[in-house]
Design an enzyme around this catalytic site. Structure first.
Site, PDB file in Angstrom:
ATOM      1  N   GLY A 190       0.838  -1.199   0.000  1.00  0.00           N
ATOM      2  CA  GLY A 190       0.000   0.000   0.000  1.00  0.00           C
ATOM      3  C   GLY A 190       0.865   1.237   0.000  1.00  0.00           C
ATOM      4  O   GLY A 190       1.977   1.221   0.534  1.00  0.00           O
ATOM      5  N   GLN A 192       3.260   9.907   0.866  1.00  0.00           N
ATOM      6  CA  GLN A 192       4.539   9.211   1.064  1.00  0.00           C
ATOM      7  C   GLN A 192       5.526   9.486  -0.070  1.00  0.00           C
ATOM      8  O   GLN A 192       6.719   9.224   0.061  1.00  0.00           O
ATOM      9  CB  GLN A 192       4.316   7.697   1.205  1.00  0.00           C
ATOM     10  CG  GLN A 192       3.571   7.328   2.488  1.00  0.00           C
ATOM     11  CD  GLN A 192       3.358   5.836   2.571  1.00  0.00           C
ATOM     12  OE1 GLN A 192       2.385   5.313   2.046  1.00  0.00           O
ATOM     13  NE2 GLN A 192       4.274   5.132   3.210  1.00  0.00           N
ATOM     14  N   CYS A 224       5.438  -0.137   7.388  1.00  0.00           N
ATOM     15  CA  CYS A 224       5.153   1.022   6.552  1.00  0.00           C
ATOM     16  C   CYS A 224       6.405   1.379   5.762  1.00  0.00           C
ATOM     17  O   CYS A 224       7.507   1.368   6.317  1.00  0.00           O
ATOM     18  CB  CYS A 224       4.738   2.196   7.447  1.00  0.00           C
ATOM     19  SG  CYS A 224       4.405   3.708   6.545  1.00  0.00           S
ATOM     20  N   LEU A 225       6.225   1.695   4.492  1.00  0.00           N
ATOM     21  CA  LEU A 225       7.383   2.039   3.659  1.00  0.00           C
ATOM     22  C   LEU A 225       8.073   3.305   4.156  1.00  0.00           C
ATOM     23  O   LEU A 225       9.241   3.526   3.847  1.00  0.00           O
ATOM     24  CB  LEU A 225       6.943   2.216   2.198  1.00  0.00           C
ATOM     25  CG  LEU A 225       6.472   0.925   1.501  1.00  0.00           C
ATOM     26  CD1 LEU A 225       5.979   1.238   0.093  1.00  0.00           C
ATOM     27  CD2 LEU A 225       7.585  -0.112   1.462  1.00  0.00           C
ATOM     28  N   HIS A 253      -4.846   1.911   7.155  1.00  0.00           N
ATOM     29  CA  HIS A 253      -3.478   2.411   7.314  1.00  0.00           C
ATOM     30  C   HIS A 253      -3.196   3.520   6.289  1.00  0.00           C
ATOM     31  O   HIS A 253      -2.650   4.573   6.626  1.00  0.00           O
ATOM     32  CB  HIS A 253      -2.502   1.232   7.144  1.00  0.00           C
ATOM     33  CG  HIS A 253      -1.052   1.576   7.162  1.00  0.00           C
ATOM     34  ND1 HIS A 253      -0.173   1.064   8.086  1.00  0.00           N
ATOM     35  CD2 HIS A 253      -0.305   2.372   6.347  1.00  0.00           C
ATOM     36  CE1 HIS A 253       1.045   1.535   7.844  1.00  0.00           C
ATOM     37  NE2 HIS A 253       0.985   2.339   6.792  1.00  0.00           N
ATOM     38  N   GLU A 254      -3.606   3.290   5.037  1.00  0.00           N
ATOM     39  CA  GLU A 254      -3.333   4.276   3.972  1.00  0.00           C
ATOM     40  C   GLU A 254      -4.199   5.524   4.142  1.00  0.00           C
ATOM     41  O   GLU A 254      -3.737   6.638   3.902  1.00  0.00           O
ATOM     42  CB  GLU A 254      -3.548   3.650   2.588  1.00  0.00           C
ATOM     43  CG  GLU A 254      -2.678   2.437   2.267  1.00  0.00           C
ATOM     44  CD  GLU A 254      -1.209   2.629   2.575  1.00  0.00           C
ATOM     45  OE1 GLU A 254      -0.714   3.766   2.489  1.00  0.00           O
ATOM     46  OE2 GLU A 254      -0.543   1.635   2.936  1.00  0.00           O
ATOM     47  N   HIS A 313      -2.676   7.872   6.507  1.00  0.00           N
ATOM     48  CA  HIS A 313      -1.626   8.716   5.918  1.00  0.00           C
ATOM     49  C   HIS A 313      -2.221  10.011   5.356  1.00  0.00           C
ATOM     50  O   HIS A 313      -1.621  11.074   5.452  1.00  0.00           O
ATOM     51  CB  HIS A 313      -0.907   7.984   4.782  1.00  0.00           C
ATOM     52  CG  HIS A 313       0.193   7.072   5.234  1.00  0.00           C
ATOM     53  ND1 HIS A 313       1.274   7.513   5.963  1.00  0.00           N
ATOM     54  CD2 HIS A 313       0.394   5.739   5.041  1.00  0.00           C
ATOM     55  CE1 HIS A 313       2.090   6.491   6.190  1.00  0.00           C
ATOM     56  NE2 HIS A 313       1.569   5.398   5.655  1.00  0.00           N
TER      57      HIS A 313
HETATM   58 ZN    ZN Z   1       2.338   3.487   5.672  1.00  0.00          ZN
END
Ligand code: ZN
Length: 172
Positions: A46, A51, A94-95, A136-137, A140
């Site tokens: 995701g 991000q 998370c990236l 989660h996304e 963000h």
């Molecule tokens: Zn994330």
């Protein structure tokens, strides 16, 4: 296709509340294509536009984890309109917080409304990993990273470690 740089904590951009997209046009579709490519390359399941430093309410997901049979999901202006009373716990990553994981509790199922790749209004009820990933996304897009659910002590420890491991991260 060009890949975008993913920003890491503690970049203050990650605390931005992203702006709604007015219309799903070619520019937005191009952003989604590049985001997907960036996500697959990371690799991740995701990615939210913030991000990659774009403060728009756009997320891409693919929880299949099978590059031979990709199942991408594109969500513009996603909004949770229903949450189950039941909760689920997942060990999230998370990236933007590379190599750190934590168990986070979220509603097990949610109904999400969004505009798809063609700008069509969609409504979908999701469960399991997809439910966690969507929430989660969307977090963000509201300037929330999963480590914000942890204690301040734990959060600061992780941020310090990430910052040490990636000192070239832009910190404004
Ligand atoms: Zn994330």
């Amino acid at each position: 296709m060009a890949k975008l740089d993913i920003i890491n904590v503690p970049d203050p951009l990650l605390k931005t509340v992203s702006k709604a997209v007015g219309q799903v046009d070619d520019q937005v579709r191009q952003l989604m294509d590049t985001m997907l490519e960036t996500m697959y390359g990371a690799p991740g399941i995701g990615l939210a536009a913030i991000q990659v430093a774009v403060p728009k309410r756009v997320i891409v997901l693919d929880i299949a984890g099978d590059m031979d049979n990709p199942q991408p999901l594109f969500m513009v202006n996603p909004k949770v309109v229903w949450e189950s009373e039941e909760f689920n716990v997942y060990n999230e990553g998370c990236l933007s917080v590379p190599e750190h994981y934590a168990e986070i509790e979220r509603p097990a199922e949610v109904t999400v409304q969004y505009l798809d790749y063609d700008g069509k209004q969609q409504e979908q009820t999701v469960g399991g990993l997809l439910s966690t990933c969507v929430q989660h996304e969307i977090d963000h897009l509201n300037g929330v990273v999963f480590i914000d659910y942890l204690s301040k002590l734990k959060r600061n420890m992780i941020i310090k470690k990430v910052h040490k491991a990636t000192p070239d991260t832009t910190v404004l």
